[in-house]
Design a protein around this motif. Structure first.
Motif, short mmCIF file in Angstrom:
data_model
loop_
_atom_site.label_atom_id
_atom_site.label_comp_id
_atom_site.label_asym_id
_atom_site.label_seq_id
_atom_site.Cartn_x
_atom_site.Cartn_y
_atom_site.Cartn_z
N ASP A 106 86.14 30.66 131.73
CA ASP A 106 85.96 31.69 130.71
C ASP A 106 87.36 32.14 130.33
O ASP A 106 87.97 32.94 131.04
CB ASP A 106 85.11 32.83 131.26
CG ASP A 106 84.79 33.88 130.21
OD1 ASP A 106 85.58 34.03 129.25
OD2 ASP A 106 83.77 34.57 130.37
N SER A 107 87.86 31.63 129.22
CA SER A 107 89.23 31.92 128.83
C SER A 107 89.44 33.41 128.52
O SER A 107 90.52 33.94 128.74
CB SER A 107 89.62 31.07 127.63
OG SER A 107 89.64 29.69 127.99
N ALA A 108 88.42 34.06 128.02
CA ALA A 108 88.55 35.49 127.70
C ALA A 108 88.74 36.32 128.95
O ALA A 108 89.35 37.39 128.91
CB ALA A 108 87.31 35.95 126.95
N LYS A 109 88.22 35.82 130.09
CA LYS A 109 88.33 36.55 131.35
C LYS A 109 89.39 35.94 132.27
O LYS A 109 89.55 36.39 133.40
CB LYS A 109 86.98 36.55 132.07
CG LYS A 109 85.89 37.30 131.33
CD LYS A 109 84.59 37.29 132.12
CE LYS A 109 83.49 38.06 131.39
NZ LYS A 109 82.21 38.05 132.15
N ASN A 110 90.09 34.89 131.82
CA ASN A 110 91.09 34.20 132.65
C ASN A 110 90.49 33.79 133.99
O ASN A 110 91.12 33.95 135.05
CB ASN A 110 92.33 35.08 132.86
CG ASN A 110 93.14 35.27 131.60
OD1 ASN A 110 93.09 34.43 130.69
ND2 ASN A 110 93.86 36.36 131.53
N THR A 111 89.28 33.28 133.94
CA THR A 111 88.54 32.97 135.16
C THR A 111 88.04 31.52 135.12
O THR A 111 87.61 31.03 134.08
CB THR A 111 87.34 33.93 135.31
OG1 THR A 111 87.84 35.26 135.41
CG2 THR A 111 86.54 33.61 136.55
N VAL A 112 88.12 30.88 136.29
CA VAL A 112 87.57 29.53 136.45
C VAL A 112 86.51 29.57 137.53
O VAL A 112 86.62 30.34 138.50
CB VAL A 112 88.69 28.52 136.78
CG1 VAL A 112 89.36 28.82 138.11
CG2 VAL A 112 88.17 27.09 136.76
N TYR A 113 85.47 28.77 137.35
CA TYR A 113 84.34 28.73 138.28
C TYR A 113 84.16 27.32 138.83
O TYR A 113 84.52 26.33 138.19
CB TYR A 113 83.05 29.15 137.56
CG TYR A 113 83.13 30.49 136.88
CD1 TYR A 113 83.44 30.58 135.52
CD2 TYR A 113 82.91 31.67 137.58
CE1 TYR A 113 83.51 31.80 134.88
CE2 TYR A 113 82.98 32.90 136.96
CZ TYR A 113 83.29 32.95 135.60
OH TYR A 113 83.37 34.18 134.97
N LEU A 114 83.56 27.25 140.00
CA LEU A 114 83.16 25.97 140.56
C LEU A 114 81.74 26.11 141.09
O LEU A 114 81.51 26.79 142.08
CB LEU A 114 84.10 25.53 141.70
CG LEU A 114 83.84 24.13 142.24
CD1 LEU A 114 84.22 23.07 141.20
CD2 LEU A 114 84.63 23.89 143.53
N GLN A 115 80.80 25.51 140.37
CA GLN A 115 79.42 25.49 140.82
C GLN A 115 79.25 24.28 141.73
O GLN A 115 79.43 23.14 141.29
CB GLN A 115 78.47 25.41 139.63
CG GLN A 115 77.00 25.35 140.01
CD GLN A 115 76.50 26.60 140.69
OE1 GLN A 115 76.81 27.71 140.26
NE2 GLN A 115 75.75 26.44 141.77
N SER A 116 78.90 24.55 142.98
CA SER A 116 78.83 23.50 143.99
C SER A 116 77.38 23.36 144.44
O SER A 116 76.82 24.29 145.03
CB SER A 116 79.72 23.85 145.18
OG SER A 116 81.01 24.19 144.76
#
Length: 120
Positions: free
Chosen positions: A72-82
């Protein structure tokens, strides 16, 4: 100053799922690639997945079809769904990001890691 903070690790049974998050904060001008690595004691840190600012994704063979990286570029966040986790996925998971600061200094930043344990 820039910080990366991971969250979402924990204990999960084989076959279960976890969602890891990593939020970047501080004097950020822009973020290029963001990624997830993992490390177990006695072994080198290895790439799990990465995503560029343009949305191009890259996965290690051992997680293809099971893990999904998103950002989510607006939140400067990266996720990893495992999903479909295996005992061999047990490791400390680290987030990294190629960040240009507001003073136009670019480098790769790392989080402190979050432990994922897959066990019954």
């Amino acid at each position: 100053q820039v910080q990366l903070v991971e969250s979402g690790g924990g204990l999960v049974q084989p076959g279960g799922s976890l969602r890891l998050s990593c939020a970047a904060s501080g004097n950020i001008f822009s973020i290029n690639a963001m990624g997830w690595y993992r490390q177990v004691p006695g072994k080198q840190r290895e790439l799990v997945a990465a995503v560029t600012s343009g949305g191009t994704r890259n996965y290690a063979d051992f997680v293809k079809g099971r893990f999904t990286i998103s950002r989510d570029s607006a939140k400067n966040t990266v996720y990893l769904q495992s999903n479909s986790l295996k005992p061999e996925d047990t490791a400390v998971y680290y987030c990294n990001a190629d960040i240009t600061t507001t003073t136009y200094y670019t480098m790769t930043y790392w989080g402190k890691g979050t432990l994922v344990t897959v066990s019954s």
